[in-house]
Design a protein around this motif. Structure first.
Motif, PDB file in Angstrom:
ATOM      1  N   ALA A  19       1.119  -1.299   0.235  1.00  0.00           N
ATOM      2  CA  ALA A  19       0.152   0.239   0.225  1.00  0.00           C
ATOM      3  C   ALA A  19       0.915   1.224   0.089  1.00  0.00           C
ATOM      4  O   ALA A  19       0.899   2.054  -0.485  1.00  0.00           O
ATOM      5  N   LEU A  20       2.164   0.992   1.310  1.00  0.00           N
ATOM      6  CA  LEU A  20       2.769   2.024   0.823  1.00  0.00           C
ATOM      7  C   LEU A  20       3.380   2.789  -0.777  1.00  0.00           C
ATOM      8  O   LEU A  20       2.849   3.846  -0.553  1.00  0.00           O
ATOM      9  N   CYS A  21       3.968   1.499  -0.938  1.00  0.00           N
ATOM     10  CA  CYS A  21       4.260   1.539  -3.064  1.00  0.00           C
ATOM     11  C   CYS A  21       3.879   2.167  -3.344  1.00  0.00           C
ATOM     12  O   CYS A  21       4.152   2.713  -4.343  1.00  0.00           O
ATOM     13  N   GLU A  22       2.232   1.319  -3.489  1.00  0.00           N
ATOM     14  CA  GLU A  22       1.676   2.107  -4.220  1.00  0.00           C
ATOM     15  C   GLU A  22       1.118   3.021  -4.059  1.00  0.00           C
ATOM     16  O   GLU A  22       0.926   4.528  -5.289  1.00  0.00           O
ATOM     17  N   GLU A  23       1.555   3.812  -2.600  1.00  0.00           N
ATOM     18  CA  GLU A  23       0.532   5.357  -2.514  1.00  0.00           C
ATOM     19  C   GLU A  23       2.054   6.416  -2.581  1.00  0.00           C
ATOM     20  O   GLU A  23       1.897   7.556  -4.653  1.00  0.00           O
ATOM     21  N   TRP A  24       3.258   6.191  -2.798  1.00  0.00           N
ATOM     22  CA  TRP A  24       4.591   5.895  -3.665  1.00  0.00           C
ATOM     23  C   TRP A  24       4.528   6.498  -5.828  1.00  0.00           C
ATOM     24  O   TRP A  24       4.560   7.910  -5.879  1.00  0.00           O
ATOM     25  N   LEU A  25       4.201   5.298  -5.763  1.00  0.00           N
ATOM     26  CA  LEU A  25       3.546   5.427  -7.174  1.00  0.00           C
ATOM     27  C   LEU A  25       2.260   6.594  -7.651  1.00  0.00           C
ATOM     28  O   LEU A  25       2.899   7.220  -8.996  1.00  0.00           O
ATOM     29  N   LYS A  26       1.977   6.937  -7.123  1.00  0.00           N
ATOM     30  CA  LYS A  26       0.245   7.531  -7.458  1.00  0.00           C
ATOM     31  C   LYS A  26       0.911   8.596  -7.317  1.00  0.00           C
ATOM     32  O   LYS A  26       0.224   9.374  -8.263  1.00  0.00           O
ATOM     33  N   THR A  27       1.952   8.977  -6.253  1.00  0.00           N
ATOM     34  CA  THR A  27       1.454  10.716  -5.606  1.00  0.00           C
ATOM     35  C   THR A  27       3.168  11.007  -6.403  1.00  0.00           C
ATOM     36  O   THR A  27       2.653  12.678  -6.575  1.00  0.00           O
ATOM     37  N   TYR A  28       4.098  10.267  -5.874  1.00  0.00           N
ATOM     38  CA  TYR A  28       5.060  11.002  -6.756  1.00  0.00           C
ATOM     39  C   TYR A  28       5.780  10.519  -8.164  1.00  0.00           C
ATOM     40  O   TYR A  28       6.133  11.651  -8.918  1.00  0.00           O
ATOM     41  N   ALA A  29       6.172   9.523  -7.592  1.00  0.00           N
ATOM     42  CA  ALA A  29       6.349   8.369  -9.240  1.00  0.00           C
ATOM     43  C   ALA A  29       5.871   9.230 -10.036  1.00  0.00           C
ATOM     44  O   ALA A  29       7.108   9.485 -11.567  1.00  0.00           O
ATOM     45  N   ALA A  30       4.445   9.345 -10.435  1.00  0.00           N
ATOM     46  CA  ALA A  30       3.541   9.166 -11.611  1.00  0.00           C
ATOM     47  C   ALA A  30       3.753  10.896 -12.383  1.00  0.00           C
ATOM     48  O   ALA A  30       3.615  10.553 -13.378  1.00  0.00           O
ATOM     49  N   HIS A  31       4.295  11.656 -11.501  1.00  0.00           N
ATOM     50  CA  HIS A  31       4.524  13.249 -11.780  1.00  0.00           C
ATOM     51  C   HIS A  31       6.204  13.210 -11.770  1.00  0.00           C
ATOM     52  O   HIS A  31       7.134  14.381 -12.158  1.00  0.00           O
ATOM     53  N   ARG A  32       6.654  12.370 -11.094  1.00  0.00           N
ATOM     54  CA  ARG A  32       8.684  12.887 -10.733  1.00  0.00           C
ATOM     55  C   ARG A  32       9.605  12.583 -11.975  1.00  0.00           C
ATOM     56  O   ARG A  32      10.276  12.840 -12.165  1.00  0.00           O
ATOM     57  N   LEU A  33       9.107  10.844 -11.934  1.00  0.00           N
ATOM     58  CA  LEU A  33      10.000   9.726 -12.833  1.00  0.00           C
ATOM     59  C   LEU A  33       9.503  10.053 -14.347  1.00  0.00           C
ATOM     60  O   LEU A  33       8.209  10.582 -14.812  1.00  0.00           O
TER      61      LEU A  33
END
Length: 103
Positions: A19-33
């Protein structure tokens, strides 16, 4: 305050490693990578989630991460093992910075 309730709500929904990793993917990775997190998502789904995705954050430790990485190193996939370690570390550092988890 509204911000505190939002933080608490986010924290309560990220109780497992996955759940934490999915939150990171959605809120951080999707916009910054550059790839929108696609490569990171593949790495997590293939190697981290099967090994310890259901592990509660309170119980996740270096031992669990080592257990997820061990099959990669045993197979000689040292670069992938290093990438998984670094990615997991980045996600947890982000979670601490954003108050999703307490140290």
């Amino acid at each position: 305050s509204r911000a505190d309730r939002a933080k608490h709500s986010a924290a309560s929904t990220t109780e497992t490693v996955q759940a934490l990793c999915e939150e990171w993917l959605k809120t951080y990775a999707a916009h910054r990578l550059k790839d929108g997190g696609t490569g990171s998502e593949s790495l997590l789904k293939l190697h981290l989630f099967p090994a310890c995705g259901n592990t509660r954050l309170a119980r996740f430790s270096k031992r669990e991460l080592a257990a997820a990485i061990a099959p990669l190193t045993a197979a000689g996939k040292h670069r992938t093992a290093g990438a998984l370690f670094q990615l997991t570390r980045q996600i947890f550092q982000w979670a601490v910075r954003t108050d999703l988890i307490q140290t």
